[in-house]
Design a protein around this motif. Structure first.
Motif, PDB file in Angstrom:
ATOM      1  N   ASN C  47     -30.031 -11.569  -7.400  1.00  0.00           N
ATOM      2  CA  ASN C  47     -29.117 -12.669  -7.089  1.00  0.00           C
ATOM      3  C   ASN C  47     -27.860 -12.622  -7.954  1.00  0.00           C
ATOM      4  OD1 ASN C  47     -30.832 -13.215  -9.292  1.00  0.00           O
ATOM      5  ND2 ASN C  47     -30.486 -15.424  -9.132  1.00  0.00           N
ATOM      6  N   LEU C  48     -27.926 -11.954  -9.102  1.00  0.00           N
ATOM      7  CA  LEU C  48     -26.784 -11.936 -10.027  1.00  0.00           C
ATOM      8  C   LEU C  48     -25.796 -10.809  -9.740  1.00  0.00           C
ATOM      9  CD1 LEU C  48     -28.695 -12.766 -13.328  1.00  0.00           C
ATOM     10  CD2 LEU C  48     -27.586 -14.328 -11.709  1.00  0.00           C
ATOM     11  N   ARG C  49     -26.077 -10.018  -8.752  1.00  0.00           N
ATOM     12  CA  ARG C  49     -25.170  -8.933  -8.364  1.00  0.00           C
ATOM     13  C   ARG C  49     -23.777  -9.505  -8.068  1.00  0.00           C
ATOM     14  NH1 ARG C  49     -25.974  -3.769  -5.875  1.00  0.00           N
ATOM     15  NH2 ARG C  49     -28.232  -4.141  -5.892  1.00  0.00           N
ATOM     16  N   GLY C  50     -22.791  -8.915  -8.663  1.00  0.00           N
ATOM     17  CA  GLY C  50     -21.426  -9.370  -8.432  1.00  0.00           C
ATOM     18  C   GLY C  50     -21.031 -10.533  -9.329  1.00  0.00           C
ATOM     19  N   ARG C  51     -21.981 -11.048 -10.086  1.00  0.00           N
ATOM     20  CA  ARG C  51     -21.687 -12.179 -10.957  1.00  0.00           C
ATOM     21  C   ARG C  51     -21.547 -11.745 -12.414  1.00  0.00           C
ATOM     22  NH1 ARG C  51     -21.381 -17.383  -8.565  1.00  0.00           N
ATOM     23  NH2 ARG C  51     -21.790 -17.023  -6.351  1.00  0.00           N
ATOM     24  N   THR C  52     -22.120 -10.606 -12.746  1.00  0.00           N
ATOM     25  CA  THR C  52     -22.043 -10.157 -14.130  1.00  0.00           C
ATOM     26  C   THR C  52     -22.239  -8.654 -14.180  1.00  0.00           C
ATOM     27  OG1 THR C  52     -23.044 -10.283 -16.332  1.00  0.00           O
ATOM     28  CG2 THR C  52     -24.529 -10.560 -14.477  1.00  0.00           C
ATOM     29  N   ALA C  53     -21.577  -8.028 -15.146  1.00  0.00           N
ATOM     30  CA  ALA C  53     -21.752  -6.591 -15.364  1.00  0.00           C
ATOM     31  C   ALA C  53     -22.660  -6.347 -16.557  1.00  0.00           C
ATOM     32  CB  ALA C  53     -20.394  -5.928 -15.573  1.00  0.00           C
ATOM     33  N   LEU C  54     -23.323  -7.401 -17.004  1.00  0.00           N
ATOM     34  CA  LEU C  54     -24.195  -7.320 -18.169  1.00  0.00           C
ATOM     35  C   LEU C  54     -25.328  -6.327 -17.943  1.00  0.00           C
ATOM     36  CD1 LEU C  54     -24.258  -9.032 -20.875  1.00  0.00           C
ATOM     37  CD2 LEU C  54     -26.044 -10.402 -19.783  1.00  0.00           C
ATOM     38  N   GLN C  55     -25.656  -5.596 -19.000  1.00  0.00           N
ATOM     39  CA  GLN C  55     -26.810  -4.704 -18.952  1.00  0.00           C
ATOM     40  C   GLN C  55     -27.857  -5.182 -19.954  1.00  0.00           C
ATOM     41  OE1 GLN C  55     -24.058  -1.373 -19.691  1.00  0.00           O
ATOM     42  NE2 GLN C  55     -25.219  -0.255 -18.121  1.00  0.00           N
ATOM     43  N   PHE C  56     -29.108  -4.935 -19.629  1.00  0.00           N
ATOM     44  CA  PHE C  56     -30.153  -5.267 -20.592  1.00  0.00           C
ATOM     45  C   PHE C  56     -29.985  -4.420 -21.845  1.00  0.00           C
ATOM     46  CE2 PHE C  56     -32.464  -6.397 -16.598  1.00  0.00           C
ATOM     47  CZ  PHE C  56     -32.682  -7.726 -16.882  1.00  0.00           C
TER      48      PHE C  56
END
Lengths: 341, 341, 341, 341
Positions: C47-56
């Motif tokens: 669901n967060l696709r396109g909302r953040t480029a954060l990586q674990f």
């Protein structure tokens, strides 16, 4: 901007209420329902409890507003359009009445009594990815068909490039698509767990696809199957291409078409559980997720798209179109992320 | 006749237990599971509680029996076939090891290490509607692939008449198809409500369809989507015909092919909620329901079929094939009617 | 304020990401997952696709931040609390490690090795409806148990008034409650359609309820049943009162307790389909809906409450508590309305 | 024996058809439905396709038969009993009309107009586990309430031993319980995924429980919650005992009561996924599975039972009662094992 929703007790009406009650530029002043007039909107849409004290009213009591959203059964918008146009300067009709540009096609796929030729000519089809330019400043906006939208957005880049020889669109749909009225077919013991081929041929959304993609009617084959889901459409589009394409070509084509689209995401991963689009991930959002896979033999390409039928397939596209028409931020009111799991 | 089931803790093994424990001509004497050896079969298959005191045993302790059902992961039947053949005079293998007649095809779609050419030649494909004659007296019977079976039975009459130019088979499948082992993808919060395109291209059952229908590999396009369902396959077969056919032609063709088949029902009604086949109606039964609709343009025919993947798509066809092989009533042990709702 | 989420690949961590990525006062700078380190968070939470480029990232690489959310398996927060406290001035622990104030109770219901007495004393239980005053300016906040929260909010007004003689809390829960790790019990074919009594007695959340309501342990009886649902808890609390109450008394009591609570809604209608609370209506929201009905005989009162276990039962209450602790708008980041249908 | 089913288009009627069409001693000669008269029974009950060529007929055309099963809405059996009694020597009424022995109770819980005192006195309550002796040779048999049956069978051994001080019965039910007529509440988008407290107090089945268990009305508290399921009831019975019992005592008590009952299974395991009864395991069968767990404090005992509401809770018990009445094998026609998964 003051807005009214006509036919607000249905599912698209309820979704418009959810979106517009939190829209930065819109104030909802009326929501009509002949059946529930006088009752709180949250008595029908329980998610809105505590968010609004609005009560359903009758169409007869509609005030003048800036924008009118029509969510009436087929035929009523066309029949009463003069009346509605007097009540608001912008009209967004979510029914099928004004989707087809060609009156003859409308007469053929729907009926001749709702041709409304003069009004039809003034409506812009409300799918910004297809008609953004025409939507700027538009006063009469037509809603979109949910199944048609899933297929149209999946195939638009291919169609514009003239690559489609033939396509079999096999869509899987949820139960909310059939609306808020209970029927024998929607009775839970019968509908639950169904994988039901309800429109193997002859579905009316075909007309909307042929119009949007500008392909020959003979090139499109469409079937719809109801599955166990409330919201959502998954379109599996089996495309026979008229040219050899590589996966790289397809990335280039889809990125070129959609890179700047705020509500389209390309979903095609090699790992993870969600490698392709899935309706449940976009439930409640205005996203259309699109992915694809090339067959290793022949020139078949499978393009998969997922939308929420009540959002990108109806209310979401309607609000997005209004945003474009009014020159607002195109995403205003449409920021819900979606849930996982 | 004394029977043993190898790999009986899985879903196909469990289904065989359910069928054979009440089969008039079979006595189950062993059910193996290395993981659950020593535990009651009803601890894994709770529906069998009170029906049998059988405990899982190890393959190492298998007695000689008249018939051995193999429900092992891919490759094991082929690797240990000599051993198994010594234990029973009839072997029914439910894995994919012996489904493809051509060893080269097997090597291409599965792997070269399990060609087992000499054994392969002795196996009969266990789909009575296709291979009934060869099954009479057969000693080595191969199981069927569930998705392949739904497509094969849908299209067999058309294929035999040489009418298929091209077919797009779009199948919707339940979660039991992936077997009894938990995976990240089968975790309920992820799998629930899914409409998941898990094999848009490249599914191995294609080989089995091409073999059964005897059509060119290039004429078949196959995609599989997982839906919210535990048991069941719905195959939507979009067929492009090479001749003009009427609905009457199709009735004639399908009736001629299937009138005497005890487990095939033609389902094509103008009224009612269940106008076409639906997996939930055949859940637990050995039926394959088949219906169709002709498109009004082009030569597209949509053929719809529904089976229970664990029954007609696996254990049911296996028992039916044994019934044929042994000359028993073909329906013995397979009389469950199915539930509604 | 800069925030990091430790254990962000689980369901509570994913929910915190969803909330905090759109929180007006918070910036997420890190999300750890040892298993998925280096991968995009949207590969796990689509669901967060396109909302953040954060990586674990790994815990080993955690930067110093203002607030740390801990979503680790039981015991780890307690064991590593010194380390975490050095990394951030505010720590919100979503595990069960610091929920019980009394170290002996913690030792009894969980284990003695994670008593962490000195840290325990500094934690405030993060349920604003119960502990709002203590949360103002709090630096160490404990998360809440989902089932406990549904029961606690249902009964708090009665408990404060000393009206509860005995209560049987029968909760119905969704599958996400068991976390993101696949198990045999969460395997879709086994879990789908289940109505499974998984904790008829002995559930650890009882301790949290007894603590929050301040009732004798002997007055509480608790059972949990898993139902077909992913998110949600419905608590049916059968209360035996020690005084005669009328419906009007109850309205007065609950309104007095909750009138100013932004996330509690009283749901008790005479008409409509949604006369009492339902989990699906609050899915994705931070609401706790509460309704009740008096039995006509005896002094039994049935109080019904619904929450989303990942929201009001976990991440939502955590964010709400942080909002209180920091003096922000208590609803910041928690404005999602919920969906219908 | 020739049988007719009156009101055969509903779910209990359909289930009776399924059972009786394969019953060794019964021949179904008529199935009435005023709404569907003239149509094939398989048009409404698609599972019966290929199993019978029977068509629905009108009550007006009922032939004389040996046994008449009545599946009419409440009140009709009582009003027309003279008429029905002339048509058959045995009448099994599946409605609530004759369940309560005491006419005053019937008048209180249902209505005074259907007291039918003289007929009421002649009916035997059709739950063989409770009334087997009276059923031998009985001519007028009353059906059972589904929720009542789940609770009654769970508690009968305790009640007979006089051990129940107070019981809170919290039942979870599927959608088929509400019958085959579509309503707003049964509309799939509204009913799907529901965990809906539809009868927290006041459910009429309480009367049937009090009568069967012979406990004071004041000792019983009953609430019903609809969950996502089509068939099935899970009863969670929170019993407060008036004596200290050990688990061993309970095994002894339940085994003594039920050891010879063909359709009752005690389900209480320490391992495995199915440690307690579950409705999905008994779907389609006539089983009532029963398990329990003692609370470690107080004298609370949780007894859990699962049935299929259409089978043991209606049609199954009706057929079992007929088998007893006629002196046949009590399991005749009731041999379906159930499915897993």
């Amino acid at each position: 901007m003051r807005a009214a929703i006509v036919g607000a007790s249905g599912y698209v009406g309820g979704e418009l209420l959810r979106l517009l009650l939190h829209h930065p530029h819109v104030q909802v002043v009326a929501a009509t329902s002949e059946r529930f007039a006088g009752r709180y909107v949250h008595s029908v849409h329980p998610n809105l409890r505590g968010r609004t004290a609005l009560q359903f009213s009758s169409i007869a009591d509609l005030p003048e507003t800036d924008v009118l959203f029509l969510c009436l059964p087929h035929g009523q918008a066309a029949r009463r359009m003069d009346e509605f146009a007097r009540l608001a300067s912008i009209v967004v009709d979510c029914s099928a009445d004004f989707r087809l540009r060609d009156p003859d096609w409308h007469a053929r796929w729907y009926d001749a009594e709702t041709r409304a030729d003069e009004w039809r000519a003034r409506f812009v089809y409300g799918l910004p990815e297809l008609t953004r330019d025409a939507l700027h400043g538009a006063r009469y906006i037509s809603g979109v068909g949910c199944n048609a939208t899933a297929v149209n957005l999946a195939l638009l880049p291919l169609a514009r490039a003239g690559l489609i020889e033939r396509v079999v669109a096999d869509v899987k749909v949820g139960s909310s698509e059939a609306g808020a009225r209970a029927t024998d077919a929607s009775h839970h013991p019968e509908r639950a767990g169904a994988v039901r081929s309800f429109a193997p041929v002859g579905h009316r959304h075909q007309a909307e696809i042929v119009q949007a993609l500008n392909i020959p009617a003979e090139a499109l084959f469409f079937s719809a199957t109801a599955v166990e889901m409330v919201r959502g459409v998954l379109a599996t589009c089996h495309v026979f291409l008229n040219a050899d394409l590589t996966d790289r070509d397809l990335w280039r084509l889809y990125r070129a078409a959609y890179a700047n689209e705020p509500f389209i995401r390309l979903v095609k991963s090699r790992t993870g559980l969600y490698r392709y689009p899935e309706p449940k991930i976009v439930a409640g959002t205005n996203y259309c997720d699109i992915g694809w896979e090339l067959d290793d033999h022949g020139r078949r390409l499978v393009v998969i798209s997922a939308i929420d039928n009540l959002m990108k397939g109806a209310a979401g596209s309607a609000v997005q179109s209004l945003n474009v028409a009014c020159g607002w931020d195109e995403c205003a009111g449409l920021d819900f992320v979606g849930l996982h799991p």
